[in-house]
Design a protein around this motif. Structure first.
Motif, PDB file in Angstrom:
ATOM      1  N   ARG A 275       1.317  -1.102   0.015  1.00 38.31           N
ATOM      2  CA  ARG A 275      -0.182  -0.303  -0.023  1.00 38.31           C
ATOM      3  C   ARG A 275       0.653   1.490   0.191  1.00 38.31           C
ATOM      4  O   ARG A 275       0.426   2.090  -0.552  1.00 38.31           O
ATOM      5  N   LYS A 276       2.200   1.288   0.643  1.00 38.88           N
ATOM      6  CA  LYS A 276       2.855   2.125   0.255  1.00 38.88           C
ATOM      7  C   LYS A 276       3.313   2.956  -1.099  1.00 38.88           C
ATOM      8  O   LYS A 276       3.539   2.263  -1.768  1.00 38.88           O
ATOM      9  N   LYS A 277       3.422   4.107  -0.851  1.00 42.86           N
ATOM     10  CA  LYS A 277       4.168   4.532  -1.891  1.00 42.86           C
ATOM     11  C   LYS A 277       5.749   4.190  -2.656  1.00 42.86           C
ATOM     12  O   LYS A 277       6.143   3.767  -1.297  1.00 42.86           O
ATOM     13  N   LEU A 278       6.233   4.230  -3.758  1.00 45.73           N
ATOM     14  CA  LEU A 278       6.975   4.389  -3.624  1.00 45.73           C
ATOM     15  C   LEU A 278       8.168   4.793  -3.545  1.00 45.73           C
ATOM     16  O   LEU A 278       7.839   5.941  -4.069  1.00 45.73           O
ATOM     17  N   ILE A 279       9.542   4.557  -2.992  1.00 47.86           N
ATOM     18  CA  ILE A 279      10.771   5.798  -2.973  1.00 47.86           C
ATOM     19  C   ILE A 279      11.906   5.439  -3.474  1.00 47.86           C
ATOM     20  O   ILE A 279      12.726   6.560  -3.616  1.00 47.86           O
TER      21      ILE A 279
ATOM     22  N   GLU B  27      13.080   6.842  -6.460  1.00 47.76           N
ATOM     23  CA  GLU B  27      13.560   7.742  -6.854  1.00 47.76           C
ATOM     24  C   GLU B  27      13.409   8.583  -5.847  1.00 47.76           C
ATOM     25  O   GLU B  27      14.574   9.434  -6.532  1.00 47.76           O
ATOM     26  N   LYS B  28      13.489   8.578  -4.903  1.00 44.93           N
ATOM     27  CA  LYS B  28      13.358  10.316  -3.940  1.00 44.93           C
ATOM     28  C   LYS B  28      14.587   9.967  -3.485  1.00 44.93           C
ATOM     29  O   LYS B  28      15.367  10.617  -2.861  1.00 44.93           O
TER      30      LYS B  28
END
Length: 102
Positions: free
Chosen positions: A43-47, A49-50
């Motif tokens: 469910r979490k956003k993919l990070i 790239e950040k």
């Protein structure tokens, strides 16, 4: 006596129905067995790239001159080790081959 059992059965059925309706309305995942699920992680956003943006550009990967210099240093070090007799053994003459008596 059976009235208490029937009352509990009806209460349980009502609570299950309410739980299912709540899950449908609010978009929750229903997990009545309580087994582990990867839903929370998915469910979490993919990070990626950040996180990648935190690190500076790595010139070693892109510049062929830097890579050639590193490779040359590695070959020089390997040659020095070979001259001292500390280099890697020839194929089939390592520790494992010596153990089996070949």
């Amino acid at each position: 006596m059976s009235f208490g059992g029937l009352k509990n059965l009806l209460a349980k059925a009502a609570s299950v129905g309410v739980t299912e309706a709540r899950a449908r309305i609010f978009g929750h995942i229903l997990n009545p067995t309580g087994k582990r699920s990867a839903h929370k992680l998915l469910r979490k956003k993919l990070i990626g790239e950040k996180v990648a943006s935190w690190y500076p550009y790595d010139i070693k990967r892109e510049d062929p001159l830097v890579m050639a210099r590193k490779e040359q240093e590695r070959l020089n070090r390997l040659e020095m080790l070979k001259r001292r007799g500390k280099g890697p053994p020839k194929k089939g003459q390592g520790k494992r081959a010596k153990k089996s008596g070949r």
